[in-house]
Design an enzyme around this catalytic site. Structure first.
Site, mmCIF file in Angstrom:
data_model
loop_
_atom_site.group_PDB
_atom_site.id
_atom_site.type_symbol
_atom_site.label_atom_id
_atom_site.label_comp_id
_atom_site.label_asym_id
_atom_site.label_seq_id
_atom_site.Cartn_x
_atom_site.Cartn_y
_atom_site.Cartn_z
ATOM 1 N NE ARG A 21 -1.498 2.269 2.740
ATOM 2 C CZ ARG A 21 -0.566 4.037 3.000
ATOM 3 N NH1 ARG A 21 -0.607 5.009 1.958
ATOM 4 N NH2 ARG A 21 -0.405 3.906 4.324
ATOM 5 C CG ASP A 22 3.817 4.501 3.008
ATOM 6 O OD1 ASP A 22 4.080 5.478 1.922
ATOM 7 O OD2 ASP A 22 3.142 4.980 3.716
ATOM 8 C CG HIS A 25 2.974 6.540 -1.816
ATOM 9 N ND1 HIS A 25 1.887 7.890 -2.576
ATOM 10 C CD2 HIS A 25 2.429 5.897 -0.760
ATOM 11 C CE1 HIS A 25 1.015 7.402 -1.759
ATOM 12 N NE2 HIS A 25 0.484 6.667 -1.027
ATOM 13 C CB SER A 175 2.146 11.622 6.045
ATOM 14 O OG SER A 175 1.330 10.406 7.301
ATOM 15 C CG HIS A 206 7.686 7.455 6.055
ATOM 16 N ND1 HIS A 206 6.914 6.967 4.368
ATOM 17 C CD2 HIS A 206 5.509 7.617 6.514
ATOM 18 C CE1 HIS A 206 6.372 6.159 4.395
ATOM 19 N NE2 HIS A 206 5.044 6.860 5.050
#
Length: 346
Positions: A21-22, A25, A175, A206
């Site tokens: 999912r992440d 990107h 984030s 992150h």
């Protein structure tokens, strides 16, 4: 009140993988079906508790604003549902992007856990999605994005709202990769002052300041049971906390996590790293994200704008941080670049 979870007493961590999912990107949402199937199968065999699958911006994130994917959310979810034996199939939804109808469709495919994500000051828009997810019988977490942008007590009040709507867990979601260990600790301590002990806490780190693993360790020590991580750190910006690295560090501390670190290392190197068309690492551009406190998924958009208009990606990112742009304002990146170009030419 203090979280019921105590990692030092042997309580088991809940390892939530976000590679699919992440990590979308990092490859501009271009995972193939074979990719998601093989990665999910490896994660399942390695013992992770849950595997999140969706467009990088959640269900129905595919758009001109966020970017279109190689496949639909449903194709990715169905592929992963076919191979999972133990791990819980999870997804992410942003109210205003994904609808409750899409949440129901995800449930029909086999999704049993969902994270409902909002900007850190907008928990109130999550009420309907959290409520319907609970009515479906799903495991539901609240996901307060860009958690560095407001003070700990204010964040805790937003977490309390999500709890009141039915969220069983609430995350500190870094984030921008802009929090340090003190910032993580302060936010989880603020959660302790307002959340029920039985409401779980989570951390989504992150790695833009190279603190993803350190922040996750501190979070666990402060009562966070759910730890987000991804293979090789595959995610927006410099990536998430690298899963195989976090598990190795947790092993060194004797923590209970249920994962096979060697299998995770193999999956990271053999399945995920070869897919990176842009290295997921701390470099001058991704470091600028953490330095300026900018939403990590802005990276690829800012790099494209910089190339188009002959600008330095870092200056675009720093200006986005100065303007306090948040997730969902990707369309403003080109506007900022054009403003900077005008200033150069003036």
């Amino acid at each position: 009140m203090t979280s019921n979870f105590n990692v030092e007493a042997g309580d088991k961590l809940y390892i939530q993988d976000v590679t699919l999912r992440d990590g979308m990107h990092a490859v501009r949402h271009m995972y193939g079906i074979d990719h998601v199937r093989s990665i999910a199968s490896a994660l399942d065999k390695a013992g992770v508790d849950a595997i999140e699958v969706a467009h990088g911006d959640g269900l129905s994130g595919a758009s001109f604003n966020y970017g279109f994917g190689a496949h639909t959310d449903w194709e990715w979810l169905e592929a992963v549902a076919d191979v999972l034996e133990k791990s819980v199939l999870t997804t992410l939804i942003l109210p205003g992007v994904g609808t409750v109808e899409e949440l129901r469709r995800a449930y029909d495919i086999g999704v049993r856990s969902v994270r409902v994500a909002t900007h850190c000051t907008e928990a109130d828009v999550s009420k309907q999605h959290i409520g319907i997810a609970r009515d479906l019988g799903m495991d539901v977490s609240g996901f307060l994005m860009m958690s560095h942008m407001i003070e700990p007590e204010a964040l805790a009040q937003q977490a309390s709202l999500m709890e009141s709507y039915g969220a069983q867990c609430v995350y500190v979601t870094d984030s921008g990769g802009a929090l340090d260990m003190d910032g993580v600790k302060a936010r989880l301590e603020a959660y302790d002052r307002v959340l029920k002990p039985e409401t779980q806490r989570g951390i989504h780190a992150h790695h833009n300041l190279a603190l993803g693993v350190a922040n996750s360790i501190v979070a666990a020590q402060c009562g966070a049971v759910r730890i987000d991580a991804s293979l090789t750190g595959m995610g927006a910006g410099a990536g998430n906390a690298p899963l195989e690295v976090f598990i190795a560090a947790a092993d060194r501390k004797g923590w209970n996590h249920g994962c096979d670190v060697m299998m995770l290392m193999d999956a990271a190197e053999d399945l995920v790293r070869p897919l990176q068309d842009r290295p997921v690492r701390v470099d001058r551009e991704t470091l600028a994200l953490g330095y300026a406190g900018v939403y990590s998924s802005f990276l690829r958009h800012a790099e494209k704008a910089a190339e188009t208009y002959g600008l330095d990606t870092r200056t675009i990112l720093v200006e986005l941080g100065r303007r306090k742009m948040v997730g969902g304002q990707e369309d403003m990146i080109v506007d900022v670049a054009l403003d900077m170009l005008k200033e150069q030419q003036a």
